[in-house]
Design a protein around this motif. Sequence first.
Motif, PDB file in Angstrom:
ATOM      1  N   LYS A 175       0.862  -1.083  -0.043  1.00 36.83           N
ATOM      2  CA  LYS A 175      -0.080  -0.022   0.128  1.00 36.83           C
ATOM      3  C   LYS A 175       0.755   1.264  -0.058  1.00 36.83           C
ATOM      4  O   LYS A 175       0.448   2.432  -0.431  1.00 36.83           O
ATOM      5  N   THR A 176       1.898   1.228   0.358  1.00 37.97           N
ATOM      6  CA  THR A 176       2.967   2.575   0.516  1.00 37.97           C
ATOM      7  C   THR A 176       4.049   2.553  -0.469  1.00 37.97           C
ATOM      8  O   THR A 176       4.829   3.541  -0.535  1.00 37.97           O
ATOM      9  N   MET A 177       4.332   1.448  -1.006  1.00 39.41           N
ATOM     10  CA  MET A 177       5.700   1.527  -1.821  1.00 39.41           C
ATOM     11  C   MET A 177       5.209   1.455  -3.210  1.00 39.41           C
ATOM     12  O   MET A 177       4.261   0.786  -3.781  1.00 39.41           O
ATOM     13  N   PRO A 178       6.166   2.033  -4.246  1.00 39.29           N
ATOM     14  CA  PRO A 178       7.187   2.967  -3.730  1.00 39.29           C
ATOM     15  C   PRO A 178       7.084   4.316  -3.507  1.00 39.29           C
ATOM     16  O   PRO A 178       7.947   5.064  -3.143  1.00 39.29           O
ATOM     17  N   ALA A 179       6.049   4.723  -3.313  1.00 43.62           N
ATOM     18  CA  ALA A 179       5.681   6.310  -3.114  1.00 43.62           C
ATOM     19  C   ALA A 179       6.261   6.939  -1.980  1.00 43.62           C
ATOM     20  O   ALA A 179       6.642   7.882  -1.811  1.00 43.62           O
ATOM     21  N   HIS A 180       6.263   6.008  -0.912  1.00 42.16           N
ATOM     22  CA  HIS A 180       6.762   6.601   0.458  1.00 42.16           C
ATOM     23  C   HIS A 180       8.312   5.845   0.888  1.00 42.16           C
ATOM     24  O   HIS A 180       8.493   5.911   1.977  1.00 42.16           O
ATOM     25  N   SER A 181       8.966   5.543  -0.254  1.00 39.96           N
ATOM     26  CA  SER A 181      10.319   4.900   0.204  1.00 39.96           C
ATOM     27  C   SER A 181      11.161   5.708   0.582  1.00 39.96           C
ATOM     28  O   SER A 181      12.022   5.609   1.713  1.00 39.96           O
ATOM     29  N   ASP A 182      11.318   7.082   0.096  1.00 32.36           N
ATOM     30  CA  ASP A 182      12.154   8.280   0.746  1.00 32.36           C
ATOM     31  C   ASP A 182      11.783   8.545   2.113  1.00 32.36           C
ATOM     32  O   ASP A 182      12.758   9.044   3.035  1.00 32.36           O
ATOM     33  N   ASP A 183      10.474   8.568   2.428  1.00 36.36           N
ATOM     34  CA  ASP A 183       9.783   8.765   3.827  1.00 36.36           C
ATOM     35  C   ASP A 183      10.444   7.900   4.667  1.00 36.36           C
ATOM     36  O   ASP A 183      10.991   8.374   6.014  1.00 36.36           O
ATOM     37  N   TYR A 184      10.449   6.927   4.278  1.00 36.48           N
ATOM     38  CA  TYR A 184      10.769   5.498   5.192  1.00 36.48           C
ATOM     39  C   TYR A 184      12.511   5.892   5.541  1.00 36.48           C
ATOM     40  O   TYR A 184      12.786   5.674   6.627  1.00 36.48           O
ATOM     41  N   ALA A 185      13.053   6.127   4.385  1.00 33.72           N
ATOM     42  CA  ALA A 185      14.788   6.341   4.225  1.00 33.72           C
ATOM     43  C   ALA A 185      14.942   7.610   5.523  1.00 33.72           C
ATOM     44  O   ALA A 185      16.048   7.237   6.147  1.00 33.72           O
TER      45      ALA A 185
END
Length: 248
Positions: free
Chosen positions: A40-50
């Motif tokens: 549900k959250t990838m890849p759009a929020h990959s940078d947020d997690y990083a």
Amino acid sequence: MKVKIILLSLVAASSLNTEVPAATVPETITVMSLNIYGWKTMPAHSDDYAQLITANQVDVLAIQEGVDDWQLKENDINNKLPTNYQRAMTLKTSLGECWQRQFQIFINLCQGNRFIESGRFDLTDGPNATRTGEYAVIAKADKRYFIVNVHWDHESIATRIANAKETAAQLNKIAQYPKILLGDFNSQCDSREVILVQSKAKLTLVKSAGIDCLFVQGLTGRAKKIAAYPSDHLSIIASLRYLNDSVQ
């Protein structure tokens, strides 16, 4: 007069030098468990997690849902090991060159960590999802740690009991290093199946975040749970050190 000034300068300098010599500070390793709610959250929020990972100065990261193992077709399940790690690869790109990945376990090279060995092991599959665990021996300075990352089945208690036995067997394969077990157990940390792996592998619970847990053996330290939006799970971050390390 010159002698007096020199003496006063030395006293002032010594009073400002409050740094503890490195040899007296216990070596610690910061470990993070994070379910990235991948579908549900990838890849759009990959940078947020990083950014969240970097802000917490993590040494070792173990994620769940970084691999596409959801409702695979029958011919994909034959070897019992999912192979599509695209979400994990995307997160590695967001984290940058300091990071190295083996399956869903990441290490921060720039903080002095390195892989000694790594692999994955089969877990009993649930009704609608294949399940696989991962392990790594990781070194930081002159210390080594044995880490196991799991994502147990979410639908079947019987499957999770099998997962608990399989996870304990993997933990007990390597005896010479302190152990860290973390991940998404899809069951409360005091449930029957989680207590089963804790008992069989002789682990101590460090932190519970609902169905996400972190256990250790031969280590001590502190842990906290933090929001990891947009994940639907809390993340656990632990600062750990060898049990016999102490400030002299």
